[in-house]
Write a protein that holds these residues in place. Structure first.
Motif, mmCIF file in Angstrom:
data_model
loop_
_atom_site.group_PDB
_atom_site.id
_atom_site.type_symbol
_atom_site.label_atom_id
_atom_site.label_comp_id
_atom_site.label_asym_id
_atom_site.label_seq_id
_atom_site.Cartn_x
_atom_site.Cartn_y
_atom_site.Cartn_z
ATOM 1 N N SER A 74 43.761 15.565 4.202
ATOM 2 C CA SER A 74 43.885 16.961 3.770
ATOM 3 C C SER A 74 44.157 17.043 2.273
ATOM 4 C CB SER A 74 45.003 17.665 4.529
ATOM 5 O OG SER A 74 45.164 18.982 4.045
ATOM 6 N N ARG A 75 43.596 18.035 1.645
ATOM 7 C CA ARG A 75 43.743 18.195 0.202
ATOM 8 C C ARG A 75 45.088 18.806 -0.201
ATOM 9 N NH1 ARG A 75 37.696 20.662 -1.163
ATOM 10 N NH2 ARG A 75 36.513 18.803 -0.574
ATOM 11 N N GLY A 76 45.835 19.316 0.763
ATOM 12 C CA GLY A 76 47.043 20.033 0.413
ATOM 13 C C GLY A 76 48.322 19.230 0.433
ATOM 14 N N VAL A 77 48.259 17.957 0.815
ATOM 15 C CA VAL A 77 49.477 17.176 1.003
ATOM 16 C C VAL A 77 50.313 17.103 -0.276
ATOM 17 C CG1 VAL A 77 50.421 14.911 1.582
ATOM 18 C CG2 VAL A 77 48.477 15.802 2.881
ATOM 19 N N GLN A 78 49.711 16.630 -1.337
ATOM 20 C CA GLN A 78 50.461 16.442 -2.584
ATOM 21 C C GLN A 78 50.950 17.760 -3.162
ATOM 22 O OE1 GLN A 78 47.878 14.135 -5.144
ATOM 23 N NE2 GLN A 78 48.448 12.204 -4.157
ATOM 24 N N ARG A 79 50.146 18.796 -3.063
ATOM 25 C CA ARG A 79 50.541 20.105 -3.589
ATOM 26 C C ARG A 79 51.778 20.624 -2.864
ATOM 27 N NH1 ARG A 79 51.715 23.576 -7.330
ATOM 28 N NH2 ARG A 79 51.177 25.736 -6.880
ATOM 29 N N LEU A 80 51.798 20.510 -1.556
ATOM 30 C CA LEU A 80 52.954 20.971 -0.789
ATOM 31 C C LEU A 80 54.200 20.161 -1.136
ATOM 32 C CD1 LEU A 80 51.275 21.631 2.669
ATOM 33 C CD2 LEU A 80 52.435 23.334 1.260
ATOM 34 N N GLU A 81 54.031 18.855 -1.246
ATOM 35 C CA GLU A 81 55.179 18.012 -1.575
ATOM 36 C C GLU A 81 55.724 18.330 -2.967
ATOM 37 O OE1 GLU A 81 54.571 14.031 1.164
ATOM 38 O OE2 GLU A 81 53.543 14.105 -0.774
ATOM 39 N N SER A 82 54.840 18.688 -3.889
ATOM 40 C CA SER A 82 55.298 19.046 -5.231
ATOM 41 C C SER A 82 56.111 20.331 -5.222
ATOM 42 C CB SER A 82 54.104 19.198 -6.178
ATOM 43 O OG SER A 82 53.369 20.381 -5.892
ATOM 44 N N LEU A 83 55.930 21.125 -4.170
ATOM 45 C CA LEU A 83 56.680 22.372 -4.021
ATOM 46 C C LEU A 83 57.934 22.181 -3.172
ATOM 47 C CD1 LEU A 83 53.661 24.792 -3.422
ATOM 48 C CD2 LEU A 83 55.067 24.627 -5.489
ATOM 49 N N GLN A 107 47.527 31.975 10.829
ATOM 50 C CA GLN A 107 46.612 30.892 10.454
ATOM 51 C C GLN A 107 46.717 30.612 8.954
ATOM 52 O OE1 GLN A 107 42.647 31.761 11.838
ATOM 53 N NE2 GLN A 107 43.213 31.513 13.981
ATOM 54 N N VAL A 108 46.668 29.337 8.616
ATOM 55 C CA VAL A 108 46.902 28.927 7.222
ATOM 56 C C VAL A 108 45.732 28.123 6.665
ATOM 57 C CG1 VAL A 108 49.408 28.986 7.455
ATOM 58 C CG2 VAL A 108 48.178 26.880 8.026
ATOM 59 N N GLY A 109 44.513 28.530 7.004
ATOM 60 C CA GLY A 109 43.338 27.822 6.497
ATOM 61 C C GLY A 109 43.007 26.597 7.315
ATOM 62 N N GLY A 110 42.405 25.608 6.668
ATOM 63 C CA GLY A 110 42.028 24.382 7.358
ATOM 64 C C GLY A 110 42.439 23.168 6.568
ATOM 65 N N GLY A 111 42.071 22.004 7.068
ATOM 66 C CA GLY A 111 42.452 20.774 6.390
ATOM 67 C C GLY A 111 41.834 20.641 5.013
ATOM 68 N N ILE A 112 40.590 21.117 4.866
ATOM 69 C CA ILE A 112 39.905 21.032 3.580
ATOM 70 C C ILE A 112 40.393 22.109 2.623
ATOM 71 C CG2 ILE A 112 37.644 21.206 2.449
ATOM 72 C CD1 ILE A 112 36.401 20.036 4.952
ATOM 73 N N ASP A 113 40.738 23.281 3.174
ATOM 74 C CA ASP A 113 41.132 24.403 2.321
ATOM 75 C C ASP A 113 42.417 25.071 2.820
ATOM 76 O OD1 ASP A 113 40.000 25.335 4.661
ATOM 77 O OD2 ASP A 113 38.956 27.014 3.710
ATOM 78 N N PRO A 114 43.521 24.319 2.885
ATOM 79 C CA PRO A 114 44.765 24.923 3.365
ATOM 80 C C PRO A 114 45.257 26.015 2.409
ATOM 81 C CG PRO A 114 45.209 22.790 2.370
ATOM 82 C CD PRO A 114 43.716 22.918 2.453
ATOM 83 N N ASN A 115 45.800 27.070 2.986
ATOM 84 C CA ASN A 115 46.366 28.159 2.191
ATOM 85 C C ASN A 115 47.814 27.795 1.867
ATOM 86 O OD1 ASN A 115 47.553 30.566 1.250
ATOM 87 N ND2 ASN A 115 46.118 31.820 2.421
ATOM 88 N N ILE A 116 48.014 27.208 0.707
ATOM 89 C CA ILE A 116 49.334 26.696 0.330
ATOM 90 C C ILE A 116 50.378 27.810 0.303
ATOM 91 C CG2 ILE A 116 50.654 25.482 -1.435
ATOM 92 C CD1 ILE A 116 48.545 23.756 -0.046
#
Length: 291
Positions: free
Chosen positions: A109-118, A83-92
């Motif tokens: 989801s709050r993690g979209v841009q962060r993941l793409e930056s990686l 499990q990798v958290g949720g849409g509001i608090d994904p575990n990047i």
């Protein structure tokens, strides 16, 4: 041309053609309008939205999932995945560690841009209506190269129609309030739940102008005086103690359908279990609402 030479030429041509097809890969445009390109169909997928998880599995590709959000619990095999958290608090960090070919997330989801930056590929889709759910299934079918995604959707839609046809004549036009979550958030007419209510011949007491999932003032429900209330077991406690609610017809006549936690999961996810959701609603109407 000798047979041996012809055979070698044919094999080389086949391999060359396969290479061209492989190089072309797959391209899918998500709900942001972003085109996600992959060199080949993804073999390692992380899904951070339950409806997307269920759609991948409905397409027969559950084996490609290597991680899911904490709320994805269907079908049973996904419960064993990391499990990798949720849409509001994904575990990047956890998502990146799974080395996914693509991550499926909600547009909100709050993690979209962060993941793409990686450097992680993200396909952002968030079904909110029946049409959205159909479109998402088609997009995922394209991504996963599943050719019969449309046939699968037609079977789901036929199941919703069958549930509507099973209802007694007295159920037509019942005025219904559907509370989807704590805090008085209701299913509006523009939500997928509201659309399903309409297909079942119900009249939603929440008006279109209020939006898909508005927070409804308890006094509004008293004024609209619904014939039937649908609510999850997580939210039903204290229902009769809400100011003025004892006077509501649905409570006076004990026309309240309380869905279990598992049933609520089915009802609030716009995806492949929508026919099952329609059957749950139809059962509620038959048992509690029919006049």
């Amino acid at each position: 041309m000798s047979r041996v030479f012809f055979f070698r030429w044919a094999v080389a041509l086949t391999l060359s053609s396969a290479g061209v097809l492989h190089a072309a890969g797959v391209q899918v445009t998500d709900d942001r309008g972003v085109t996600v390109a992959l060199p080949q169909p993804p073999q390692r997928i992380v899904s951070v939205l339950p409806s997307l998880t269920e759609t991948v599995c409905e397409l027969g590709q559950c084996h490609r999932l290597v991680g899911v959000d904490r709320y994805s619990n269907h079908p049973a095999p996904v419960r064993a995945l990391p499990q990798v958290g949720g849409g509001i608090d994904p575990n990047i960090e956890a998502i990146v560690a799974l080395k996914p070919d693509v991550v499926l997330m909600a547009t909100s989801s709050r993690g979209v841009q962060r993941l793409e930056s990686l450097g992680v590929k993200v396909l952002a889709m968030e079904p909110k209506s029946s049409a959205d759910a159909q479109r998402v299934m088609g997009k995922l079918g394209q991504l996963l190269e599943v050719p019969d995604a449309e046939r699968i959707w037609r079977a789901i839609d036929a199941g919703v129609s069958a549930a509507a046809q099973s209802l007694p004549p007295g159920a037509k036009g019942l005025r219904v309030y559907y509370e989807v979550s704590a805090g008085g958030y209701a299913a509006g007419t523009k939500s997928f739940i509201g659309e399903m209510m309409a297909r079942l011949g119900l009249q939603n007491v929440v008006t279109p102008a209020m939006g898909p999932f508005p927070r409804v003032n308890p006094e509004y429900v008293v004024r609209t005086n619904p014939d039937l209330i649908m609510i999850g077991a997580r939210n039903v406690q204290g229902l009769e103690s809400r100011p003025g609610w004892r006077s509501i017809r649905a409570l006076r006549e004990q026309r309240v359908c309380v869905f279990t936690a598992d049933e609520s999961d089915v009802l609030v996810r716009p995806g492949p279990r929508m026919a099952e959701a329609a059957r749950l609603m139809a059962r509620c109407i038959t048992e509690k609402g029919a006049r």
